[in-house]
Design a protein around this motif. Structure first.
Motif, mmCIF file in Angstrom:
data_model
loop_
_atom_site.group_PDB
_atom_site.id
_atom_site.type_symbol
_atom_site.label_atom_id
_atom_site.label_comp_id
_atom_site.label_asym_id
_atom_site.label_seq_id
_atom_site.Cartn_x
_atom_site.Cartn_y
_atom_site.Cartn_z
ATOM 1 N N UNK A 177 0.841 -1.197 0.000
ATOM 2 C CA UNK A 177 0.000 0.000 0.000
ATOM 3 C C UNK A 177 0.881 1.253 0.000
ATOM 4 N N UNK A 179 1.441 3.477 2.032
ATOM 5 C CA UNK A 179 2.200 3.763 3.266
ATOM 6 C C UNK A 179 3.310 2.740 3.516
ATOM 7 N N UNK A 181 2.867 -0.473 3.937
ATOM 8 C CA UNK A 181 2.378 -1.692 4.592
ATOM 9 C C UNK A 181 2.019 -2.723 3.522
ATOM 10 N N UNK A 182 1.957 -3.979 3.943
ATOM 11 C CA UNK A 182 1.694 -5.065 2.995
ATOM 12 C C UNK A 182 0.321 -5.659 3.270
ATOM 13 N N UNK A 183 -0.572 -5.508 2.314
ATOM 14 C CA UNK A 183 -1.931 -6.032 2.436
ATOM 15 C C UNK A 183 -1.996 -7.386 1.758
ATOM 16 N N UNK A 184 -2.562 -8.351 2.439
ATOM 17 C CA UNK A 184 -2.869 -9.618 1.759
ATOM 18 C C UNK A 184 -4.310 -9.984 2.048
ATOM 19 N N UNK A 186 -7.595 -12.333 2.415
ATOM 20 C CA UNK A 186 -7.794 -13.686 2.922
ATOM 21 C C UNK A 186 -7.955 -14.648 1.742
ATOM 22 N N UNK A 197 -11.814 -5.701 -0.403
ATOM 23 C CA UNK A 197 -10.702 -4.742 -0.494
ATOM 24 C C UNK A 197 -9.815 -4.996 -1.712
ATOM 25 N N UNK A 200 -10.185 -2.512 -4.513
ATOM 26 C CA UNK A 200 -9.507 -1.213 -4.547
ATOM 27 C C UNK A 200 -8.248 -1.283 -5.407
ATOM 28 N N UNK A 204 -6.815 -0.067 -10.203
ATOM 29 C CA UNK A 204 -6.244 1.120 -9.551
ATOM 30 C C UNK A 204 -5.097 1.725 -10.361
ATOM 31 N N UNK A 446 -10.886 8.482 -1.667
ATOM 32 C CA UNK A 446 -10.183 7.239 -1.357
ATOM 33 C C UNK A 446 -8.692 7.407 -1.644
ATOM 34 N N UNK A 449 -7.105 9.477 0.976
ATOM 35 C CA UNK A 449 -6.993 8.762 2.250
ATOM 36 C C UNK A 449 -5.814 7.796 2.250
ATOM 37 N N UNK A 450 -5.567 7.141 1.097
ATOM 38 C CA UNK A 450 -4.515 6.129 1.069
ATOM 39 C C UNK A 450 -3.165 6.713 0.676
ATOM 40 N N UNK B 195 -11.061 1.492 -10.001
ATOM 41 C CA UNK B 195 -11.662 0.488 -9.119
ATOM 42 C C UNK B 195 -13.183 0.510 -9.272
ATOM 43 N N UNK B 434 -9.239 -11.732 9.241
ATOM 44 C CA UNK B 434 -9.713 -11.890 7.858
ATOM 45 C C UNK B 434 -8.847 -11.098 6.876
ATOM 46 N N UNK B 438 -3.157 -4.517 8.077
ATOM 47 C CA UNK B 438 -3.169 -3.519 6.988
ATOM 48 C C UNK B 438 -4.539 -3.407 6.318
ATOM 49 N N UNK B 445 -9.318 3.804 6.900
ATOM 50 C CA UNK B 445 -9.003 5.049 6.174
ATOM 51 C C UNK B 445 -10.092 5.402 5.167
ATOM 52 N N UNK B 449 -12.357 8.692 5.262
ATOM 53 C CA UNK B 449 -12.388 9.612 4.124
ATOM 54 C C UNK B 449 -13.821 9.925 3.703
#
Lengths: 465, 465
Positions: A177, A179, A181-184, A186, A197, A200, A204, A446, A449-450, B195, B434, B438, B445, B449
């Motif tokens: 992301x 910032x 951070x690492x999003x994974x 599920x 999510x 998003x 993108x 959005x 925000x990110x 998105x 879940x 992150x 966020x 927003x």
């Protein structure tokens, strides 16, 4: 040397390239307009560096360093995008996903395959094909695009009518992301756990994060396949045949209608002049493929469709990804591009005619045509090709006029402005016609925000405020 | 009278109700725990008002007024949610979508039907069924839930294996965003235009806006349907049969496996004790349904499946939505709930056994069972039912212990914690298992927003920070 470059090199060493060849090779995608301005000799700025991390952790580190130094990041996969989604400027850093490459895991029991996001599409498909499976995504760019690029642009493949588009094929995603951070997501076949999510990141275009890993839910290769084609009185009748095939529930992977011009271009020997060719591939268990092929033949014949030569269809499959390069066309004096849009069945032929009329009003236009290649219960896409020969000085303005005409025709008919190539730079001025002013504002919030500093691929997707 | 109430009444007149019966009837959904605390006599606070706008413009006005007065808004459709997604507190305003009701447009050519979001599911299905179509979404709650609620919770129906879940059935959406603006997605069969913003509303459970209008992409009612069922040695063999049916590409709308306990409960006369019953519905063009039914029968027989009596299957279809009310069960001393989760094929039986073991460790437990009702290429859901009779004083703690056990079992196995009921209040503490920390931060966020004051359905979906 700039501070950000020093920090990147200290942290990532060999992953950072600053030689001119690397910078030049990574500064943009395959947008026809970028190719054209290059060919016309406009001097192009080069990015500061190309960073090619070889792990998600390294990608996250690169993002954090760029952010700390207020440096814009342009994510690039295969560079096959055609909308100007990648166009790096001076002082910007290109983040290449190509170091995150290869099949990480294949689970034959659960039909799951995990790839680094920078894996080329054809390599990914070949890796699972060797074990008897298919991802089922066959964009024309399959040899040139990455699986992460498919996610970032919401790509579609030639078999989408049965197998779906990228959003229907993925199982889980990993992304860095803005910032760092690492999003994974599920890994689960389906969830009702808040908004999805992953969506998003799908579409993108590098603005909300860097996709680093993609897991697909595979299919076994089909037991049986049947190819057939029909030619129709006109494009509108071909559209009606598509509608009547999809309506009762048949789902041939390939449902592809060429208008008379493209039919003559692709099938000169077998498609009578002035007629529209509709190609089908039926695939699956033998009993399903056979039942579908028979039912589809009945529908097509009732609408006056005449069966085409089988060799024709085989030829299309053999050559379907062969296209001349933009540069070859420029050298012939032609400025060329493709534009894909979508709408419901009712408006499809109107959109076809209105868009062609817009092209034909552009000075220097020499050819305009379309096919439809992705069918849904309530409508389909149109994929236009235009070519103009307005002389060297008129090429850019002819290009822009064709795009403007197509986008305005879509807006006037209430059609979708982008079926599967994305927004990039070429469509961003029309985003409000697609999602409305509230939709643009929603996306802007959005994004804010990110990525509050606007460092992830600035200049694409969102219109100027 | 409070200022917000005065402003709402001035603007919306009769749409505003403050009588105790209305407040009581709208203050919550059908969460078993809310029912239980009511039944146990805990005095419940009532909301300030129930507002039932009859147009999108009125709904937007209500949102703007509440926002201007810093008043929390709790959106409510049919109130059939079972996760505590609706639980209005004192000083909060309930926004009912039930005034936005009915079929607005049916387009038979394009298979599109547009409804006010407060239309009850059964009314919507009946409206299109009268013309020969189906939405294809058959949640057990179809008579009690609204089409807008389906969107807000990412609902699934009993026919999802062929027809998909809510996100696969919608064409376009309209919603009032937290700032009072009205978002409408482009009505198009598919887009690659950033998105998919509809996905922010799908599963948002009232936290990111109020869905006001829903258009579905319909299907014609199937030409032919075939029902069949098989009973298997055990649940694990039934799961394997499901996997082998889905794998080559068959897509029966109904693929529903009951474990031995539920098989005895539903099919006492026809399913031998200790065996798991697997029910199929095959639907579509006759040739497709027949080919599928025959292929599925071969797969099931090869795994030892024995054909079940046809009447059994018909009985299930006739009674599939008949369930006792929570209150009837409380009166019998039973605290009961259902919990749906999902995972890949490989882990499905482990998740089944681990979750049942957790239930069985709860003092007072008298029954625990499961079925699987939604199958995908790479896995399926599990839908558990637990019942405990711990005495009146132990009911709440037994309830909480069963939920905690199920959520922990899912987390330990890496399974999805929510297949189709949503998060609400009952699951929100587990959201980080879940989507990871992150993912929670990402959602937080986005929420911040769009709804910076946290006025849209506070207390659901997101865990406490």
């Amino acid at each position: 040397m700039s501070k950000v470059l020093a920090a990147l090199e200290a942290a990532l060493g060999d992953a950072v390239a600053t030689d001119e060849a690397s910078l030049r090779a990574h500064r943009r995608d395959y947008w026809s307009r970028s190719e054209l301005t290059d060919w016309l000799g406009e001097s192009a700025s080069l990015p500061l560096a190309v960073v090619t991390p070889t792990s998600t952790a390294e990608m996250a580190e690169a993002v954090r360093i760029c952010r700390a130094h207020d440096t814009a990041m342009i994510t690039r996969g295969g560079g096959s995008g055609v909308c100007g989604g990648v166009l790096a400027g001076r002082d910007q850093v290109v983040l290449s996903t190509r170091g995150l490459s290869g099949l990480e895991q294949l689970d034959e029991h659960d039909l799951l395959a995990t790839f680094g996001a920078g894996t080329m599409g054809a390599d990914a498909e070949n890796a699972v094909a060797a074990a008897g499976y298919t991802i089922g995504n066959w964009p024309q760019s399959i040899a040139l695009s990455t699986v992460g690029g498919w996610v970032a642009t919401r790509a579609s493949g030639q078999y989408s009518t049965a197998y779906g588009n990228t959003e229907d094929l993925i199982y889980d995603l990993e992304a860095v992301l803005p910032d760092g951070s690492i999003f994974r997501s599920r890994p689960t076949p389906r969830a009702a756990a808040g908004p999805d999510l992953r969506q998003l990141l799908l579409g993108s275009e590098g603005t909300l994060g860097v996709v680093t890993r993609v897991t697909f839910s595979l299919r076994p290769q089909a037991e049986h396949g049947i190819r057939q084609a029909f030619h129709f009185e006109d494009f509108a009748t071909g559209i009606e045949a598509m509608r009547q095939v999809i309506r009762p529930g048949w789902r041939p992977p390939v449902v592809r209608l060429y208008d008379a011009r493209e039919s003559r271009r692709h099938f000169r020997d077998t498609c009578p002049k002035g007629r529209a060719m509709l190609i089908f591939l039926h695939e699956g268990p033998r009993a399903l493929a056979e039942a579908e092929a028979a039912a589809v033949a009945v529908i097509c014949r009732e609408l006056g469709g005449e069966p085409a030569d089988r060799q024709t269809v085989d030829d299309w499959f053999a050559h379907r990804n062969t296209v001349p390069s933009w540069r070859e066309l420029f050298e012939q004096g032609l400025v060329v591009d493709t534009i894909e849009v979508a709408t419901d069945w009712r408006r499809l032929n109107d959109l076809y005619e209105a868009t062609l009329a817009r092209f034909e009003a552009v000075p220097g236009l020499v050819a305009a045509s379309a096919h439809s290649s992705h069918a849904y219960r309530s409508g389909a896409n149109l994929y236009f090709t235009f070519a103009a020969a307005p002389g060297r000085d008129g090429m850019l303005s002819a290009y822009d006029a064709c795009w403007q005409g197509a986008m305005e025709a879509a807006a006037e008919l209430g059609a979708g402005i982008a079926h599967h190539h994305g927004i990039g730079r070429v469509r961003r001025a029309w985003m409000a016609t697609e999602v409305g002013a509230p939709g643009v504002e929603l996306l802007r919030r959005v994004k804010q925000a990110l990525d509050p500093d606007g460092l992830m691929n600035p200049g694409v997707l969102l219109p100027d405020s």
